[in-house]
Design an enzyme around this catalytic site. Structure first.
Site, PDB file in Angstrom:
ATOM      1  N   PHE A  80     -17.642   5.851   2.945  1.00  0.00           N
ATOM      2  CA  PHE A  80     -16.364   6.161   3.612  1.00  0.00           C
ATOM      3  C   PHE A  80     -16.139   5.235   4.812  1.00  0.00           C
ATOM      4  O   PHE A  80     -15.012   4.963   5.193  1.00  0.00           O
ATOM      5  CB  PHE A  80     -16.389   7.594   4.170  1.00  0.00           C
ATOM      6  N   SER A 124      -7.778   3.052  -1.294  1.00  0.00           N
ATOM      7  CA  SER A 124      -6.522   3.644  -0.801  1.00  0.00           C
ATOM      8  C   SER A 124      -5.351   3.222  -1.668  1.00  0.00           C
ATOM      9  O   SER A 124      -5.343   2.119  -2.221  1.00  0.00           O
ATOM     10  CB  SER A 124      -6.294   3.162   0.632  1.00  0.00           C
ATOM     11  N   TYR A 148      -5.434  -4.196   6.532  1.00  0.00           N
ATOM     12  CA  TYR A 148      -6.207  -3.009   6.115  1.00  0.00           C
ATOM     13  C   TYR A 148      -6.215  -2.927   4.586  1.00  0.00           C
ATOM     14  O   TYR A 148      -7.270  -2.842   3.961  1.00  0.00           O
ATOM     15  CB  TYR A 148      -5.608  -1.730   6.716  1.00  0.00           C
ATOM     16  N   LYS A 152      -9.347  -3.412   1.551  1.00  0.00           N
ATOM     17  CA  LYS A 152      -9.661  -2.474   0.461  1.00  0.00           C
ATOM     18  C   LYS A 152      -9.606  -3.208  -0.889  1.00  0.00           C
ATOM     19  O   LYS A 152     -10.464  -3.033  -1.745  1.00  0.00           O
ATOM     20  CB  LYS A 152      -8.674  -1.297   0.464  1.00  0.00           C
ATOM     21  N   ASN A 197      -1.005   8.179  14.184  1.00  0.00           N
ATOM     22  CA  ASN A 197      -0.092   7.310  13.426  1.00  0.00           C
ATOM     23  C   ASN A 197       0.505   8.078  12.246  1.00  0.00           C
ATOM     24  O   ASN A 197       1.612   7.840  11.834  1.00  0.00           O
ATOM     25  CB  ASN A 197      -0.863   6.120  12.817  1.00  0.00           C
ATOM     26  N   LEU A 199       1.690  11.297   9.691  1.00  0.00           N
ATOM     27  CA  LEU A 199       2.680  12.366   9.837  1.00  0.00           C
ATOM     28  C   LEU A 199       2.082  13.710  10.228  1.00  0.00           C
ATOM     29  O   LEU A 199       2.473  14.290  11.249  1.00  0.00           O
ATOM     30  CB  LEU A 199       3.473  12.523   8.532  1.00  0.00           C
ATOM     31  N   PRO A 292       8.501  -0.633   9.918  1.00  0.00           N
ATOM     32  CA  PRO A 292       8.348  -1.818   9.054  1.00  0.00           C
ATOM     33  C   PRO A 292       7.175  -1.653   8.085  1.00  0.00           C
ATOM     34  O   PRO A 292       6.111  -1.171   8.479  1.00  0.00           O
ATOM     35  CB  PRO A 292       8.063  -2.956  10.056  1.00  0.00           C
ATOM     36  N   GLY A 293       7.394  -2.033   6.841  1.00  0.00           N
ATOM     37  CA  GLY A 293       6.307  -1.996   5.858  1.00  0.00           C
ATOM     38  C   GLY A 293       6.223  -0.685   5.104  1.00  0.00           C
ATOM     39  O   GLY A 293       5.484  -0.564   4.126  1.00  0.00           O
TER      40      GLY A 293
HETATM   41  C1  WQD Z   1       3.932   9.347   5.856  1.00  0.00           C
HETATM   42  C2  WQD Z   1       5.461   9.439   5.959  1.00  0.00           C
HETATM   43  C3  WQD Z   1       6.411   7.773   7.405  1.00  0.00           C
HETATM   44  C4  WQD Z   1       4.610   9.411  11.087  1.00  0.00           C
HETATM   45  C5  WQD Z   1      -0.837   5.763   5.699  1.00  0.00           C
HETATM   46  C6  WQD Z   1      -1.558   4.485   5.438  1.00  0.00           C
HETATM   47  C7  WQD Z   1      -2.342   4.594   4.157  1.00  0.00           C
HETATM   48  C8  WQD Z   1      -3.235   5.812   4.182  1.00  0.00           C
HETATM   49  C9  WQD Z   1      -2.456   7.068   4.510  1.00  0.00           C
HETATM   50  C10 WQD Z   1      -5.465   5.087   4.707  1.00  0.00           C
HETATM   51  C11 WQD Z   1       6.122   8.068   5.932  1.00  0.00           C
HETATM   52  C12 WQD Z   1       6.652   9.176   7.958  1.00  0.00           C
HETATM   53  C13 WQD Z   1       4.974   9.208   9.755  1.00  0.00           C
HETATM   54  C14 WQD Z   1       5.608   9.757  12.029  1.00  0.00           C
HETATM   55  C15 WQD Z   1       7.268   9.686  10.290  1.00  0.00           C
HETATM   56  N1  WQD Z   1      -4.292   5.620   5.106  1.00  0.00           N
HETATM   57  N2  WQD Z   1       6.272   9.342   9.372  1.00  0.00           N
HETATM   58  N3  WQD Z   1       6.905   9.879  11.592  1.00  0.00           N
HETATM   59  O1  WQD Z   1       2.223   5.479   5.880  1.00  0.00           O
HETATM   60  O2  WQD Z   1       2.198   6.888   3.769  1.00  0.00           O
HETATM   61  O3  WQD Z   1       0.071   6.003   4.669  1.00  0.00           O
HETATM   62  O4  WQD Z   1      -1.772   6.822   5.758  1.00  0.00           O
HETATM   63  O5  WQD Z   1      -5.823   4.802   3.597  1.00  0.00           O
HETATM   64  O6  WQD Z   1      -3.112   3.432   4.033  1.00  0.00           O
HETATM   65  O7  WQD Z   1      -0.585   3.476   5.265  1.00  0.00           O
HETATM   66  O8  WQD Z   1       1.236   7.828   5.883  1.00  0.00           O
HETATM   67  O9  WQD Z   1       1.409   9.704   7.440  1.00  0.00           O
HETATM   68  O10 WQD Z   1       1.768   7.347   8.329  1.00  0.00           O
HETATM   69  O11 WQD Z   1       3.502   8.414   6.861  1.00  0.00           O
HETATM   70  O12 WQD Z   1       8.446   9.785   9.915  1.00  0.00           O
HETATM   71  O13 WQD Z   1       5.344   9.948  13.258  1.00  0.00           O
HETATM   72  O14 WQD Z   1       5.819  10.028   7.203  1.00  0.00           O
HETATM   73  O15 WQD Z   1       7.569   6.951   7.578  1.00  0.00           O
HETATM   74  O16 WQD Z   1       7.358   8.190   5.226  1.00  0.00           O
HETATM   75  P1  WQD Z   1       1.552   6.498   5.038  1.00  0.00           P
HETATM   76  P2  WQD Z   1       1.934   8.338   7.222  1.00  0.00           P
END
Ligand code: WQD
Length: 357
Positions: A80, A124, A148, A152, A197, A199, A292-293
């Site tokens: 992990f 991932s 990142y 992977k 970072n 949700l 972005p992204g």
């Molecule tokens: C989910 C949704 C955001 C935060 C990431 C990594 C991925 C994996 C899982 C490791 C999206 C929205 C989020 C916020 C929001 N990690 N959002 N406000 O981006 O799908 O994946 O985590 O393996 O590699 O990229 O997950 O939880 O960041 O976002 O609106 O404060 O929630 O735009 O639609 P994500 P997330």
């Protein structure tokens, strides 16, 4: 014979330790606690009533890591440990390549040297980049869009080369979608350092009053309500996916790749409303620009794992929200225990069982 778990103190690692211990496995954890707390492992032992051998070391320290292989009978490795913040990986890409790729090469090198050729690797869904269609199956084109994700993808590629060089290896690559939730005890859960970072930890910090409002990154996507859609999977379902993967890895050889998701996509607004109904806590929101992204929609086709691992995600979005909230409301500062809040200190190595050798 023991299972060596790197990064076992982390969010997914600690939950997987519980399921492995419950299945009767003997486990050894190696962790540098750079992005986790030893407290999580103490609570794993409290929940299961079992003990864990813990080595407090950095995987880049190959000499110390070799001692772990020398003094223990290791049957397989679940790897992990690694850095996983997409945004941070853009700003500090070299740190990500060093931590995610070099450590995996060191681990595999020692596994080869000690004839431990059974590996479960934590990958991932980020390796799929921005998918053209959904649901996503394992045959989809791979296109990592950030350092990142590239770490992977590169590891996935060299693991397949290792098998080609030596077909005694048994390697299972697990591509996680969006792990959220927490163990039903409320004792362990997601504990990101600093402002979250992702949700769900952001939502629970708003719910517990440490953050004011949830900023929703865009509502102009071509989705049911304009907000991003993801495949949220309960971390306990994900942990059980690792137990199923380990079982298959121990019995076979070759490289197998599986998506671990539910196959159901929920939008950000749907997650907010599920959280509010599961907890009774209102979440103030503010719509901001898209991140972005970000992909508009991303969810798995989990059929291959269901068929070949005899595994299926069972918990609902309600369970994920209720369990996340139980953890956060009972641990508003995560694993930071009171005295640490007053006088933070470096964890000393004598805090852990370090065998004399
Ligand atoms: C989910 C949704 C955001 C935060 C990431 C990594 C991925 C994996 C899982 C490791 C999206 C929205 C989020 C916020 C929001 N990690 N959002 N406000 O981006 O799908 O994946 O985590 O393996 O590699 O990229 O997950 O939880 O960041 O976002 O609106 O404060 O929630 O735009 O639609 P994500 P997330």
């Amino acid at each position: 014979m023991a299972i060596l778990i790197t990064g076992g103190a982390g969010f997914i690692g600690s939950h997987t330790c519980i399921e492995l211990l419950n299945e009767g496995y003997e486990i050894i954890v190696v962790d540098n606690f750079s992005n986790s707390k030893p407290e999580s492992l103490k609570r794993v032992c409290e929940i299961t009533g079992k003990s864990i051998m813990i080595y407090y070391l950095d995987l880049l320290d190959s000499e110390s890591l070799e001692k772990v292989f020398l003094v223990n009978q290791i049957e397989a490795v679940i790897h992990f440990a690694g850095l996983k913040a997409v945004g941070e990986s853009v700003k500090e890409s070299l740190k990500y390549y060093k931590n995610n790729i070099t450590t995996t090469i060191i681990i595999c090198d020692l596994m080869q040297k000690y004839s431990v050729k059974k590996l479960v690797f934590s990958s991932s869904a980020t390796v799929y980049g921005l998918p053209d269609t959904v649901p996503i199956s394992e045959e989809f084109p791979l296109k990592a869009l950030n350092p990142y994700g590239r770490t992977k993808l590169m590891v996935e590629e060299f693991l397949q080369d290792i098998f080609i060089s030596d077909n005694e290896w048994s390697i299972t690559i697990l591509r996680y979608f969006n792990p959220i939730g927490a163990h039903e005890s409320g004792l362990i859960g997601e504990d990101p350092s600093g402002t979250p970072n992702n949700l769900m930890p952001y939502i629970t910090k708003v719910a517990v009053g440490q953050l004011k409002v949830l900023n929703i990154f865009g509502n102009g996507y071509s989705t049911k309500d304009g907000t991003g859609v993801r495949d949220y999977i309960h971390v306990v379902d994900l942990a059980n996916g690792h137990v199923a993967a380990l079982d298959k890895t121990l019995k076979s050889t070759g490289v197998n790749i599986y998506n671990l998701g539910t196959g159901i996509g929920y939008s950000v607004l749907e997650v907010v409303s599920a959280f509010e109904s599961a907890t009774g806590v209102k979440i103030p929101i503010n719509i901001t620009h898209p991140r972005p992204g970000d992909a508009a929609i991303c969810y798995a086709d989990p059929m291959k794992a269901e068929k070949e691992l005899n595994w299926i995600a069972k918990k609902s979005i309600h369970d994920m929200c209720a369990d996340s909230w139980r953890w956060q409301s009972r641990n508003p500062n995560g694993y930071k225990i009171n005295e640490e809040l007053e006088n933070p200190r470096l964890i000393q190595s004598e805090d852990f069982l370090i065998p004399n050798n």
